[in-house]
Write a protein that holds these residues in place. Sequence first.
Motif, PDB file in Angstrom:
ATOM      1  N   PRO A   1       0.960  -1.424   0.570  1.00 33.05           N
ATOM      2  CA  PRO A   1      -0.224   0.047  -0.076  1.00 33.05           C
ATOM      3  C   PRO A   1       0.914   1.244   0.201  1.00 33.05           C
ATOM      4  O   PRO A   1       1.118   1.992   0.895  1.00 33.05           O
ATOM      5  N   THR A   2       1.434   1.640  -1.158  1.00 32.85           N
ATOM      6  CA  THR A   2       2.523   2.682  -1.435  1.00 32.85           C
ATOM      7  C   THR A   2       1.800   3.923  -0.568  1.00 32.85           C
ATOM      8  O   THR A   2       2.835   4.994  -0.267  1.00 32.85           O
ATOM      9  N   ALA A   3       0.435   4.342  -1.004  1.00 32.26           N
ATOM     10  CA  ALA A   3       0.175   6.107  -0.885  1.00 32.26           C
ATOM     11  C   ALA A   3       0.409   5.882   0.933  1.00 32.26           C
ATOM     12  O   ALA A   3       0.007   6.613   0.943  1.00 32.26           O
ATOM     13  N   ASP A   4       0.208   5.020   1.180  1.00 32.59           N
ATOM     14  CA  ASP A   4      -0.656   4.635   3.025  1.00 32.59           C
ATOM     15  C   ASP A   4       1.425   4.819   3.725  1.00 32.59           C
ATOM     16  O   ASP A   4       1.227   5.325   4.925  1.00 32.59           O
ATOM     17  N   MET A   5       1.515   4.773   2.602  1.00 38.74           N
ATOM     18  CA  MET A   5       3.531   4.984   2.567  1.00 38.74           C
ATOM     19  C   MET A   5       3.550   5.882   2.882  1.00 38.74           C
ATOM     20  O   MET A   5       4.804   6.808   3.337  1.00 38.74           O
TER      21      MET A   5
END
Length: 158
Positions: free
Chosen positions: A130-134
Amino acid sequence: MQRIIARFVPANKTLSEEEFSASLLTVIVLFVSSGTGIYGALVNGMTGDATILITKSILDFFTGAIFAANLGFVVSLIAVPQFVVLMILFLLAGVIYPLTTPAMIIDFKAVGGTLMLATGFRMIKVRMFPTADMIPAMLFIMPISWAWTTWVLPLLAK
């Protein structure tokens, strides 16, 4: 950003709606919130050295061409939020950069590298991180790094 861009641009006919959204999210994370771009904007705003941003633009050109072959012209729309984010950082660099230490910069680069590694795994479909959450980690790493070196490390040294 993903919802705004996806609303104005129809999904690619060769990709399903889910694949298009996942690829678009990957491109947004890759271009807009990369550690290289953020650090390059800060360095350029503070010192006037644009080498990092020039290098990033060359890499982004070829990466964008690869993504554009799959997603179409929607990739060119990523330049707008990328410009806004990097310009804000460029203008705030005079305030942000003097507050940093070398350890904070190293930690920031490490988090940016980890985010890029997760994005790469997402691109080649090894693991859908979940790159957007990172992305918030890019914001919080500097204060955490400062607190660690100021408060925790002196306690451990005793």
